[in-house]
Design an enzyme around this catalytic site. Sequence first.
Site, mmCIF file in Angstrom:
data_model
loop_
_atom_site.group_PDB
_atom_site.id
_atom_site.type_symbol
_atom_site.label_atom_id
_atom_site.label_comp_id
_atom_site.label_asym_id
_atom_site.label_seq_id
_atom_site.Cartn_x
_atom_site.Cartn_y
_atom_site.Cartn_z
ATOM 1 N N PRO A 256 1.228 -7.682 -4.897
ATOM 2 C CA PRO A 256 -0.138 -7.371 -4.450
ATOM 3 C C PRO A 256 -0.545 -8.082 -3.167
ATOM 4 O O PRO A 256 -1.448 -7.618 -2.471
ATOM 5 C CB PRO A 256 -1.010 -7.830 -5.624
ATOM 6 C CG PRO A 256 -0.114 -7.808 -6.807
ATOM 7 C CD PRO A 256 1.243 -8.195 -6.288
ATOM 8 N N GLU B 58 4.615 -10.814 -15.999
ATOM 9 C CA GLU B 58 3.481 -11.358 -15.251
ATOM 10 C C GLU B 58 3.853 -11.733 -13.821
ATOM 11 O O GLU B 58 2.990 -12.064 -13.021
ATOM 12 C CB GLU B 58 2.927 -12.597 -15.963
ATOM 13 C CG GLU B 58 2.156 -12.290 -17.233
ATOM 14 C CD GLU B 58 0.939 -11.420 -16.970
ATOM 15 O OE1 GLU B 58 0.113 -11.775 -16.108
ATOM 16 O OE2 GLU B 58 0.813 -10.363 -17.629
ATOM 17 N N ARG C 99 14.671 9.431 4.212
ATOM 18 C CA ARG C 99 14.388 10.741 4.805
ATOM 19 C C ARG C 99 14.229 10.670 6.319
ATOM 20 O O ARG C 99 14.254 11.703 6.993
ATOM 21 C CB ARG C 99 13.156 11.380 4.160
ATOM 22 C CG ARG C 99 11.857 10.671 4.419
ATOM 23 C CD ARG C 99 10.724 11.248 3.573
ATOM 24 N NE ARG C 99 10.549 12.674 3.784
ATOM 25 C CZ ARG C 99 9.879 13.203 4.793
ATOM 26 N NH1 ARG C 99 9.327 12.404 5.696
ATOM 27 N NH2 ARG C 99 9.752 14.504 4.919
ATOM 28 N N ASP D 22 5.274 15.079 10.079
ATOM 29 C CA ASP D 22 4.638 14.570 8.870
ATOM 30 C C ASP D 22 3.297 13.935 9.197
ATOM 31 O O ASP D 22 3.071 13.451 10.312
ATOM 32 C CB ASP D 22 5.515 13.499 8.210
ATOM 33 C CG ASP D 22 6.757 14.079 7.555
ATOM 34 O OD1 ASP D 22 6.760 15.293 7.283
ATOM 35 O OD2 ASP D 22 7.705 13.321 7.318
#
Length: 259
Positions: free
Chosen positions: A94, A121, A159, A174
Amino acid sequence: MRFDIITLFPELFAPFLASGVTRRAYASDQVAVRLWNPRDHADGNYRRVDDRPFGGGPGMVMMIEPLVRCLAAIRADRAALAEPTPAPVVLFSPIGEVLRHDGVARWAEGPGAILLCGRYEGIDQRFIDTHVDAQISLGDFVLSGGEIAALALLDAVTRLQPGVLNDAGSHQLDSFNPALDGLLDCPHYTRPEHWEPGPDQAPVPVPEVLMSGHHAHIERWRREQSLRITAQHRPELIQAARAAGRLSRSDEAVLARLG
């Protein structure tokens, strides 16, 4: 390009590596993928890789020693191939930098990485402080493990490799690509030309300009649609393109008409 993936669930990757357009890159080792399970480097009959956190609290924490041994095995395997520089260790976390197109493009130009998929965790902070070189986040939410994030990075990077997509230039159009000035892609249509949703409902046609064969008109329509969709759904991308000087006078005229 080579990616080594440290994961407690290597079986999650098998269907992904054998499916879709990117499978050719993995089958040919154009993008080499090696899976490493820390349990293979753990002690005891139970191959334990986690333990309770010091200080108490819920959940379990991945132990440092199996991870250190696993990483050492990866380093030795890469050294046997005369790797010029050590591959960076990437943790999905995070606190990491949110993954965007420019970040994917940077990883796509490199030699690869060692991707660490956390579980429970989290991971003993001492391993992170000692061995992790970069941290990446997919966004402000929490997954049950880093495998999905690793798959996302792997697919996005693969890709972009030459020859992976059927149309070598298709990824340049894209969403978020500099070739589109960082904007969202326009809508796309295919057969049938007139789609009938159901009884007593009028057929829905493909936009007439796309059937005209007039390439200049088609390109102008696609640009206008890209601007419209971006302004409606991601206005901050319009601001970024404007600040970078990527919007033309005709672009600004379209945006002005859109209000």
